[in-house]
Enzyme design. Structure first.
Site, PDB file in Angstrom:
ATOM      1  N   HIS A 124      13.600   1.845 -13.798  1.00 10.78           N
ATOM      2  CA  HIS A 124      12.771   3.017 -14.101  1.00 10.78           C
ATOM      3  C   HIS A 124      13.171   3.742 -15.396  1.00 10.78           C
ATOM      4  O   HIS A 124      13.235   4.975 -15.439  1.00 10.78           O
ATOM      5  CB  HIS A 124      12.799   3.999 -12.925  1.00 10.78           C
ATOM      6  CG  HIS A 124      12.102   3.497 -11.686  1.00 10.78           C
ATOM      7  ND1 HIS A 124      11.140   2.517 -11.703  1.00 10.78           N
ATOM      8  CD2 HIS A 124      12.243   3.849 -10.367  1.00 10.78           C
ATOM      9  CE1 HIS A 124      10.708   2.291 -10.469  1.00 10.78           C
ATOM     10  NE2 HIS A 124      11.364   3.075  -9.636  1.00 10.78           N
ATOM     11  N   HIS A 159       5.001   7.751  -9.777  1.00  9.09           N
ATOM     12  CA  HIS A 159       5.822   7.516  -8.594  1.00  9.09           C
ATOM     13  C   HIS A 159       5.598   8.526  -7.462  1.00  9.09           C
ATOM     14  O   HIS A 159       6.572   8.915  -6.787  1.00  9.09           O
ATOM     15  CB  HIS A 159       7.295   7.490  -9.009  1.00  9.09           C
ATOM     16  CG  HIS A 159       8.150   6.559  -8.214  1.00  9.09           C
ATOM     17  ND1 HIS A 159       8.445   6.785  -6.880  1.00  9.09           N
ATOM     18  CD2 HIS A 159       8.773   5.412  -8.537  1.00  9.09           C
ATOM     19  CE1 HIS A 159       9.228   5.807  -6.451  1.00  9.09           C
ATOM     20  NE2 HIS A 159       9.443   4.960  -7.433  1.00  9.09           N
ATOM     21  N   SER A 160       4.356   8.939  -7.211  1.00 12.74           N
ATOM     22  CA  SER A 160       4.129   9.824  -6.048  1.00 12.74           C
ATOM     23  C   SER A 160       4.371   9.065  -4.759  1.00 12.74           C
ATOM     24  O   SER A 160       4.018   7.894  -4.634  1.00 12.74           O
ATOM     25  CB  SER A 160       2.696  10.361  -6.048  1.00 12.74           C
ATOM     26  OG  SER A 160       2.627  11.552  -6.801  1.00 12.74           O
ATOM     27  N   GLN A 188       2.983  -1.913  -7.292  1.00 19.80           N
ATOM     28  CA  GLN A 188       4.161  -1.973  -6.429  1.00 19.80           C
ATOM     29  C   GLN A 188       3.878  -1.178  -5.158  1.00 19.80           C
ATOM     30  O   GLN A 188       3.495  -0.009  -5.229  1.00 19.80           O
ATOM     31  CB  GLN A 188       5.355  -1.338  -7.171  1.00 19.80           C
ATOM     32  CG  GLN A 188       6.673  -1.354  -6.416  1.00 19.80           C
ATOM     33  CD  GLN A 188       7.442  -2.670  -6.607  1.00 19.80           C
ATOM     34  OE1 GLN A 188       6.969  -3.554  -7.317  1.00 19.80           O
ATOM     35  NE2 GLN A 188       8.589  -2.783  -5.982  1.00 19.80           N
ATOM     36  N   GLU A 208       2.484   2.070  -7.005  1.00 21.10           N
ATOM     37  CA  GLU A 208       2.810   2.230  -8.420  1.00 21.10           C
ATOM     38  C   GLU A 208       2.110   1.128  -9.215  1.00 21.10           C
ATOM     39  O   GLU A 208       2.511  -0.032  -9.158  1.00 21.10           O
ATOM     40  CB  GLU A 208       4.314   2.118  -8.625  1.00 21.10           C
ATOM     41  CG  GLU A 208       5.129   3.092  -7.805  1.00 21.10           C
ATOM     42  CD  GLU A 208       6.561   2.598  -7.622  1.00 21.10           C
ATOM     43  OE1 GLU A 208       7.298   2.543  -8.606  1.00 21.10           O
ATOM     44  OE2 GLU A 208       6.940   2.269  -6.480  1.00 21.10           O
TER      45      GLU A 208
HETATM   46  C1  GAL Z   1      10.663   2.056  -6.402  1.00 23.24           C
HETATM   47  C2  GAL Z   1      11.432   0.767  -6.438  1.00 23.24           C
HETATM   48  C3  GAL Z   1      12.478   0.816  -5.352  1.00 23.24           C
HETATM   49  C4  GAL Z   1      13.354   2.031  -5.514  1.00 23.24           C
HETATM   50  C5  GAL Z   1      12.486   3.275  -5.614  1.00 23.24           C
HETATM   51  C6  GAL Z   1      13.273   4.521  -5.908  1.00 23.24           C
HETATM   52  O1  GAL Z   1       9.703   2.066  -7.400  1.00 23.24           O
HETATM   53  O2  GAL Z   1      10.559  -0.304  -6.265  1.00 23.24           O
HETATM   54  O3  GAL Z   1      13.252  -0.349  -5.348  1.00 23.24           O
HETATM   55  O4  GAL Z   1      14.155   1.897  -6.660  1.00 23.24           O
HETATM   56  O5  GAL Z   1      11.539   3.137  -6.618  1.00 23.24           O
HETATM   57  O6  GAL Z   1      14.163   4.831  -4.892  1.00 23.24           O
END
Ligand code: GAL
Length: 366
Positions: free
Chosen positions: A120, A194-195, A303, A331
């Site tokens: 990220h 990332h909501s 995702q 995501e």
């Molecule tokens: C997601 C990712 C997870 C974890 C999460 C944050 O986007 O796919 O593996 O890192 O974010 O805790």
């Protein structure tokens, strides 16, 4: 006297230098923008990390609930263990193996912040920076324009990258996110949002009863470090088949290799249709409230992350804890580790080109 003059001159020069340095590094103040559309739907968005702090949408009886996980104070978001609640993710959504990739023959080493991998955007990704924000009115509804200049070398990435994210709360009850970016050197880029959603309302139990339909014939299997193996696997006959609407929890605890490796769902789905064109990626339904959320995107992948790492230690904005799987993320993005996977759609952004991406979270009732 002469000495005194010289002294004051020096002080003046110093003052000018210090203040110009301060101005150069001046960060915009942290602000919160309140958007309300013509149908009473409301969202609060901060320029810190571009975080969607709240999103209140009606159920089938017109009763509003806040359907995203979030915190009460900025301090809570600043804590080390914030799981990216509601944030803009960049420069690269998800993982880059060992934080390394080669572009134009040059190997770049990124910040490593997830085991041996880069996650990220690194230690201080776009979720942790202060964006310049401006609230505007558009014909579709109220909006917030966020801009950020990510300097050449930030978290190890090449190129001065100018990023613009526009959140519009449309009068059709959509949260629309338009991303664009340009760079002065070839680089890689993969922005997402990332909501964590809970259509029964944040803090209202887990999301295992939500029904989910994903328009994807294939998904991206990963290894134990959540790095893609390179395969795009057919979902048919696996617990990753969401082509027909299925409860998220129906198969999540099955004894299946990928579910075990991901601690549940933590995988990218290859969205059917043409990447670059806005198309329906997923539909989530919560039957007790009747709330429905559609996800539309131009991205090639999405995702599904089912909040597997939430553990109840975080308390949300209304004072309720967030246990495991109390929210799910959809995501929209390119596949993880694309800079090291030649067969995946490219995430290279060339100097002079413009990155563009749109995702819509559309709310309705049934
Ligand atoms: C997601 C990712 C997870 C974890 C999460 C944050 O986007 O796919 O593996 O890192 O974010 O805790």
């Amino acid at each position: 006297m002469k000495r005194l003059q010289k002294h004051s001159y020096l002080v003046l020069v110093l003052l000018v230098l210090v203040s110009s340095a301060l101005i150069a590094h001046a960060q915009p103040p942290v602000a919160i923008y309140k958007l309300r559309n013509s149908r009473g739907v409301e969202t609060q968005i901060t320029n810190y990390g571009g975080i969607v702090v709240s999103l209140k949408v009606p159920d089938r009886n017109g009763k509003f609930a806040d359907v995203v996980l979030g915190f009460k104070t900025l301090q809570d978001y600043l804590k080390k263990n914030d799981p990216y609640l509601g944030a803009i993710i960049g420069r690269y959504g998800n993982r880059i193996a060992k934080g390394r990739f080669t572009l134009n023959g040059v190997e770049y080493k990124l910040a490593v912040n997830n085991g041996e991998n880069h996650l990220h955007g690194g230690i201080r990704g776009f979720d942790k920076v202060i964006w310049t924000g401006r609230q505007i009115r558009t014909k579709d509804g109220p909006a917030v324009v966020l801009t950020y200049l990510s300097k050449d070398g930030e978290e190890g990435y090449p190129g001065n990258l100018r990023v613009r994210v526009v959140y519009t709360l449309t009068n059709k009850n959509e949260l629309k996110i338009d991303y664009s970016a340009t760079t002065d050197k070839d680089t890689v880029l993969n922005l997402t949002h990332h909501s964590y959603f809970n259509l029964a309302g944040e803090g209202n139990g887990d999301i295992l009863n939500h029904e989910l339909k994903i328009n994807a014939d294939r998904f991206v299997p990963t290894d134990a470090g959540s790095i893609p193996t390179g395969e795009l696997r057919k979902v048919s006959g696996t617990p990753f088949d969401f082509l027909t609407s299925t409860a998220i929890g129906a198969r999540i605890n099955q004894d299946e290799e990928q579910l075990k490796l991901g601690n549940g769902y933590d995988h990218t789905f290859v969205i059917n249709g043409t990447a670059g064109r806005l198309r329906l990626a997923a539909t989530a339904r919560e039957t007790s409230s009747g709330r429905v959320m559609e996800v539309w995107t131009t991205e090639p992948g999405m995702q599904l992350y089912t909040g597997n790492f939430l553990d109840g230690s975080l308390t949300g904005k209304s004072g309720k804890p967030y246990p495991r799987r109390s929210g799910f993320c959809l995501e929209t993005q390119h596949y993880p580790d694309s800079p090291n996977q030649p067969s995946f759609p490219t995430t290279t952004l060339k100097k002079g080109a413009t990155y563009r991406s749109t995702t819509i979270y559309r709310f309705a009732v049934q």
